[in-house]
Design a protein around this motif. Structure first.
Motif, PDB file in Angstrom:
ATOM      1  N   VAL A   1      30.339 -11.277 -20.804  1.00 36.85           N
ATOM      2  CA  VAL A   1      30.133  -9.914 -20.744  1.00 36.85           C
ATOM      3  C   VAL A   1      29.720  -9.408 -21.944  1.00 36.85           C
ATOM      4  CG1 VAL A   1      31.556  -7.738 -20.366  1.00 36.85           C
ATOM      5  CG2 VAL A   1      32.096  -9.847 -19.001  1.00 36.85           C
ATOM      6  N   LEU A   2      30.012  -9.601 -23.108  1.00 27.75           N
ATOM      7  CA  LEU A   2      29.408  -9.105 -24.224  1.00 27.75           C
ATOM      8  C   LEU A   2      28.255  -9.771 -24.746  1.00 27.75           C
ATOM      9  CD1 LEU A   2      32.762  -8.390 -26.318  1.00 27.75           C
ATOM     10  CD2 LEU A   2      31.400  -6.670 -24.876  1.00 27.75           C
ATOM     11  N   GLY A   3      27.565 -10.453 -24.232  1.00 29.87           N
ATOM     12  CA  GLY A   3      26.163 -10.800 -24.399  1.00 29.87           C
ATOM     13  C   GLY A   3      26.234 -12.004 -25.068  1.00 29.87           C
ATOM     14  N   PHE A   4      27.433 -12.966 -25.508  1.00 29.31           N
ATOM     15  CA  PHE A   4      27.107 -13.955 -26.521  1.00 29.31           C
ATOM     16  C   PHE A   4      26.755 -15.114 -25.701  1.00 29.31           C
ATOM     17  CE2 PHE A   4      29.783 -10.849 -28.567  1.00 29.31           C
ATOM     18  CZ  PHE A   4      29.464 -10.940 -30.037  1.00 29.31           C
ATOM     19  N   ASP A   5      26.203 -16.022 -26.208  1.00 29.95           N
ATOM     20  CA  ASP A   5      25.974 -17.427 -25.446  1.00 29.95           C
ATOM     21  C   ASP A   5      26.925 -18.205 -25.097  1.00 29.95           C
ATOM     22  OD1 ASP A   5      23.079 -16.818 -25.823  1.00 29.95           O
ATOM     23  OD2 ASP A   5      22.834 -17.873 -27.805  1.00 29.95           O
ATOM     24  N   ASP A   6      28.016 -18.015 -25.977  1.00 28.59           N
ATOM     25  CA  ASP A   6      29.050 -19.104 -25.609  1.00 28.59           C
ATOM     26  C   ASP A   6      30.433 -18.567 -26.290  1.00 28.59           C
ATOM     27  OD1 ASP A   6      29.164 -20.106 -28.380  1.00 28.59           O
ATOM     28  OD2 ASP A   6      27.812 -21.650 -27.600  1.00 28.59           O
TER      29      ASP A   6
ATOM     30  N   SER B   1      33.711  -5.343 -15.416  1.00 27.86           N
ATOM     31  CA  SER B   1      33.605  -6.451 -14.333  1.00 27.86           C
ATOM     32  C   SER B   1      33.042  -7.660 -15.309  1.00 27.86           C
ATOM     33  CB  SER B   1      32.796  -6.127 -13.187  1.00 27.86           C
ATOM     34  OG  SER B   1      32.702  -7.257 -12.576  1.00 27.86           O
ATOM     35  N   ILE B   2      33.527  -8.798 -15.034  1.00 26.62           N
ATOM     36  CA  ILE B   2      33.230  -9.930 -15.340  1.00 26.62           C
ATOM     37  C   ILE B   2      31.459 -10.383 -15.118  1.00 26.62           C
ATOM     38  CG2 ILE B   2      35.224 -11.014 -16.019  1.00 26.62           C
ATOM     39  CD1 ILE B   2      35.072 -12.789 -13.506  1.00 26.62           C
ATOM     40  N   HIS B   3      31.294  -9.520 -14.019  1.00 27.26           N
ATOM     41  CA  HIS B   3      30.025  -9.730 -13.458  1.00 27.26           C
ATOM     42  C   HIS B   3      28.958  -8.755 -14.145  1.00 27.26           C
ATOM     43  CE1 HIS B   3      31.594 -12.206 -10.381  1.00 27.26           C
ATOM     44  NE2 HIS B   3      32.399 -11.244 -10.162  1.00 27.26           N
ATOM     45  N   GLN B   4      29.339  -7.889 -15.201  1.00 26.01           N
ATOM     46  CA  GLN B   4      28.302  -7.310 -15.920  1.00 26.01           C
ATOM     47  C   GLN B   4      27.978  -8.018 -17.347  1.00 26.01           C
ATOM     48  OE1 GLN B   4      31.255  -3.547 -15.656  1.00 26.01           O
ATOM     49  NE2 GLN B   4      29.292  -2.595 -16.051  1.00 26.01           N
ATOM     50  N   ARG B   5      26.983  -7.495 -17.808  1.00 29.09           N
ATOM     51  CA  ARG B   5      26.756  -8.127 -19.118  1.00 29.09           C
ATOM     52  C   ARG B   5      26.121  -7.141 -19.995  1.00 29.09           C
ATOM     53  NH1 ARG B   5      23.574 -13.563 -20.969  1.00 29.09           N
ATOM     54  NH2 ARG B   5      25.301 -14.100 -22.539  1.00 29.09           N
ATOM     55  N   LEU B   6      26.380  -7.024 -21.180  1.00 26.72           N
ATOM     56  CA  LEU B   6      25.809  -6.170 -22.102  1.00 26.72           C
ATOM     57  C   LEU B   6      24.620  -6.523 -22.452  1.00 26.72           C
ATOM     58  CD1 LEU B   6      26.281  -3.853 -24.207  1.00 26.72           C
ATOM     59  CD2 LEU B   6      26.778  -5.722 -25.949  1.00 26.72           C
ATOM     60  N   MET B   7      23.322  -5.553 -22.144  1.00 33.50           N
ATOM     61  CA  MET B   7      21.914  -5.948 -22.135  1.00 33.50           C
ATOM     62  C   MET B   7      21.084  -5.713 -23.615  1.00 33.50           C
ATOM     63  SD  MET B   7      21.644  -7.358 -19.529  1.00 33.50           S
ATOM     64  CE  MET B   7      19.984  -7.738 -19.565  1.00 33.50           C
TER      65      MET B   7
ATOM     66  N   ALA C   1      19.055  -4.235 -32.927  1.00 31.11           N
ATOM     67  CA  ALA C   1      18.363  -3.209 -33.331  1.00 31.11           C
ATOM     68  C   ALA C   1      16.986  -2.909 -32.763  1.00 31.11           C
ATOM     69  CB  ALA C   1      17.927  -3.351 -34.880  1.00 31.11           C
ATOM     70  N   LYS C   2      16.378  -3.975 -32.304  1.00 35.25           N
ATOM     71  CA  LYS C   2      15.008  -3.952 -31.727  1.00 35.25           C
ATOM     72  C   LYS C   2      15.138  -3.620 -30.226  1.00 35.25           C
ATOM     73  CE  LYS C   2      10.759  -6.509 -30.966  1.00 35.25           C
ATOM     74  NZ  LYS C   2      10.613  -5.836 -29.651  1.00 35.25           N
ATOM     75  N   ASP C   3      16.240  -4.062 -29.593  1.00 34.71           N
ATOM     76  CA  ASP C   3      16.490  -3.487 -28.321  1.00 34.71           C
ATOM     77  C   ASP C   3      16.523  -2.196 -27.989  1.00 34.71           C
ATOM     78  OD1 ASP C   3      16.690  -6.389 -27.438  1.00 34.71           O
ATOM     79  OD2 ASP C   3      18.877  -6.485 -27.537  1.00 34.71           O
ATOM     80  N   TYR C   4      17.171  -1.607 -29.155  1.00 27.35           N
ATOM     81  CA  TYR C   4      17.576  -0.089 -28.972  1.00 27.35           C
ATOM     82  C   TYR C   4      16.136   0.836 -29.372  1.00 27.35           C
ATOM     83  CZ  TYR C   4      22.687  -0.700 -28.224  1.00 27.35           C
ATOM     84  OH  TYR C   4      23.589  -0.892 -27.588  1.00 27.35           O
TER      85      TYR C   4
ATOM     86  N   ARG D   1      26.408   4.590 -23.734  1.00 30.42           N
ATOM     87  CA  ARG D   1      26.232   4.377 -22.485  1.00 30.42           C
ATOM     88  C   ARG D   1      26.508   2.839 -21.734  1.00 30.42           C
ATOM     89  NH1 ARG D   1      21.217   5.652 -20.614  1.00 30.42           N
ATOM     90  NH2 ARG D   1      22.178   5.674 -18.292  1.00 30.42           N
ATOM     91  N   GLN D   2      26.075   1.856 -22.797  1.00 27.65           N
ATOM     92  CA  GLN D   2      26.500   0.551 -22.505  1.00 27.65           C
ATOM     93  C   GLN D   2      27.794   0.100 -22.156  1.00 27.65           C
ATOM     94  OE1 GLN D   2      23.283  -0.832 -22.337  1.00 27.65           O
ATOM     95  NE2 GLN D   2      22.874   1.230 -23.110  1.00 27.65           N
TER      96      GLN D   2
END
Length: 306
Positions: free
Chosen positions: A276-281, A211-217, A221-224, A205-206
């Motif tokens: 978008v994939l949640g990386f810092d850089d 869009s480049i304005h979305q971001r994987l949250m 493993a702890k998030d899930y 569902r992620q």
């Protein structure tokens, strides 16, 4: 399985018109009588619920069960259930005799009123609690009165009715927080299957990220585990037994799949894809991608073009 309907889909699936007068309000609230939506000829049908769209408070009357990732709660008579978009569950009726009422509302129904209420901070909406409360005959009378009053106010033309409805919802919440939860019965045989299924569904569902304005949250493993309301060690154990790989490996593999799609089918630069994939850089993303594929993002994109 979890139902992922939006508010619009919820109304459509239940053949109920989305009232314009509600849609125009900031935030959303509505109330329903279960019997009028419940299909008695198909009592095995799970009541629609969306984790993304809304919160839900249900007065359950009838024999049913509530299934979470690692536990099942049997409801034999009357119960009060609190549902949050953060935690998936299924409501499964056991027979055709299902009555009661429920209300649905969005977080901004409260926040827009500048009430300062953050629903996810309230105990009944915390992942560590089991928010299903058995009701005595006396408690049923009190709960029914609140629901009936909300139903009556929804039909009124009172100028400040939504303020009153917020107060009534908060009364239900405080009522529930004073009750003791029904004992959750562990279902070891099926729990692992449910956790695995819900994890995969939550992971999928992620995506896609369009869009480049979305971001994987959800990235760890702890998030899930937090979203599934299970301990991270238990999630790791279940997935390792079911798939032979760790939670982290499964998540990384899926992120890598999405990265490949973005590199191949979009014109986003590496920095945008990293974000978008949640990386810092971009450097962190490049190191991750190369470890997963042996290619740098740029060289993979060139290979895909060729």
């Amino acid at each position: 399985m979890i139902n992922h309907t939006s508010l619009e889909d919820f109304y459509k699936r239940n053949s109920v018109a989305l009232p314009d007068r509600i849609a125009r309000e900031i935030g959303h609230f509505n109330i329903f009588e279960t019997e009028k939506l419940f299909n008695k000829s198909d009592h095995t049908r799970v009541m629609p619920y969306s984790r993304r769209a809304y919160y839900k408070i249900s007065w359950l009357r009838g024999t049913s069960r509530v299934e979470y990732a690692d536990k099942v709660i049997d409801v034999k008579g009357n119960a009060l259930l609190f549902a949050t978009p953060r935690i998936p569950y299924n409501w499964v009726p056991e027979n055709s005799d299902q009555t009661g009422m429920f209300c649905i509302f969005t977080a901004d129904f409260f926040w827009s009123a500048k009430s300062g209420v953050l629903l996810d901070e309230l105990p009944v909406f915390q992942p560590r609690y089991t928010p299903v409360f058995e009701l005595s005959d006396e408690e049923v009378t009190e709960i029914e009165y609140i629901f009936r009053k909300m139903h009556k106010e929804m039909e009124s033309d009172y100028k400040f009715k939504y303020d009153l409805l917020r107060t009534l919802v908060m009364e239900l919440i405080h009522y529930g927080q004073k009750l003791q939860p029904i004992l959750a019965i562990s279902q070891t045989q099926n729990a692992s299957e449910r956790i695995s299924s819900l994890f995969v569904e939550l992971l999928e569902r992620q995506f896609p990220l369009d869009s480049i304005h979305q971001r994987l949250m959800l990235r760890s493993a702890k998030d899930y585990a937090d979203r599934l309301a299970v301990h991270v060690n238990h999630l790791n154990k279940v997935l390792k037994e079911a798939t032979g790989t760790t939670t982290k490996q499964i998540i990384n593999h899926r992120i890598c799949q999405e990265a490949k799609i973005m590199l191949k089918h979009t014109d986003w630069n590496v920095q945008e894809i990293a974000y978008v994939l949640g990386f810092d850089d971009a450097a962190q993303f490049s190191n991750f991608f190369k470890k997963q594929t042996s290619f740098s993002p740029s060289s993979f994109r060139l290979e895909a073009v060729d």
